[in-house]
Design an enzyme around this catalytic site. Structure first.
Site, PDB file in Angstrom:
ATOM      1  N   CYS A   1      23.077  90.592  18.480  1.00  0.00           N
ATOM      2  CA  CYS A   1      22.703  90.031  17.175  1.00  0.00           C
ATOM      3  C   CYS A   1      23.756  88.995  16.781  1.00  0.00           C
ATOM      4  O   CYS A   1      24.949  89.281  16.795  1.00  0.00           O
ATOM      5  CB  CYS A   1      22.628  91.147  16.128  1.00  0.00           C
ATOM      6  SG  CYS A   1      22.399  90.521  14.456  1.00  0.00           S
TER       7      CYS A   1
ATOM      8  N   GLU B   1       8.572  82.157  30.543  1.00  0.00           N
ATOM      9  CA  GLU B   1       8.052  81.709  29.226  1.00  0.00           C
ATOM     10  C   GLU B   1       6.548  81.929  29.102  1.00  0.00           C
ATOM     11  O   GLU B   1       5.811  81.069  28.624  1.00  0.00           O
ATOM     12  CB  GLU B   1       8.389  80.221  28.998  1.00  0.00           C
ATOM     13  CG  GLU B   1       9.856  79.883  29.105  1.00  0.00           C
ATOM     14  CD  GLU B   1      10.667  80.289  27.869  1.00  0.00           C
ATOM     15  OE1 GLU B   1      10.091  80.877  26.922  1.00  0.00           O
ATOM     16  OE2 GLU B   1      11.879  80.022  27.862  1.00  0.00           O
TER      17      GLU B   1
END
Ligand SMILES: [Zn+2]
Length: 182
Positions: free
Chosen positions: A135, A80
């Site tokens: 997606c 992150e």
């Protein structure tokens, strides 16, 4: 000589999994390795980096890139990275001194802007692996954006319940309000 290896892409593309793999590999080989993550991200509990399939590694919480200099290790792992503040030169300097880096981070915000220091990091890296997600709208394996479903109430919203990976085409459709998916 050290080097800088980055795994980047939208959410749910397997970035954390990749650095956990590398971490495990280096540990088995007996290398000095440490995992870091930004203090701001407490999704996996205070001091853990977790992949989506449940693997967990103990991590040290830091806020600024410069804090890496306080740790004595040969290989730095950072998850992150987009949430870390500070000076990117620290990483370049440590790599020049022989340190290796494996870093995972979101390249783009939900507004398609470079996320934190990720743009700077990609420019100084030896190896960049750009990854894609499925997606969530059309189910094709070409999602490169993270789309925010809902109204934002602060600058950085942590946690990914409200974000979905989408492809370029579906991002535009969602932005124009042409698709209802939840
Ligand atoms: Zn799509």
């Amino acid at each position: 000589m050290g080097d800088i290896n980055v795994f980047s892409g939208p959410m749910k593309c397997g970035k954390s999994e990749q650095i956990i793999n590398e971490f495990t590999k280096h540990q088995i080989a007996g290398k000095k390795a440490m995992m870091f993550k930004p203090k701001i991200d407490d999704r996996a509990g205070e001091t853990l980096v977790a992949s989506r399939n449940g693997r967990k590694i103990n991590a040290i919480n830091i806020e600024k890139i410069e804090e890496l200099e306080d740790y004595d290790t040969d290989v730095f792992f950072i998850d992150e990275f987009q949430f870390l503040k500070g000076n990117i030169d620290t990483i370049e300097n440590l790599a020049t001194k022989g340190k290796k880096f494996y870093i995972a981070g979101l390249n783009l915000t939900a507004e398609k802007k470079p996320f934190g220091k990720m743009g700077d990091l990609l420019c100084i890296s030896d190896n960049v692996k750009m990854m894609t997600s499925i997606c969530e709208v059309c189910k094709n394996d070409n999602a490169i954006f993270s789309y925010y479903k809902g109204k934002k109430n602060c600058d950085i919203e942590i946690g990914d319940a409200k974000y979905i990976p989408v492809c370029r085409h579906c991002y535009e459709k969602l932005n124009k309000g042409n698709t209802i998916f939840y």
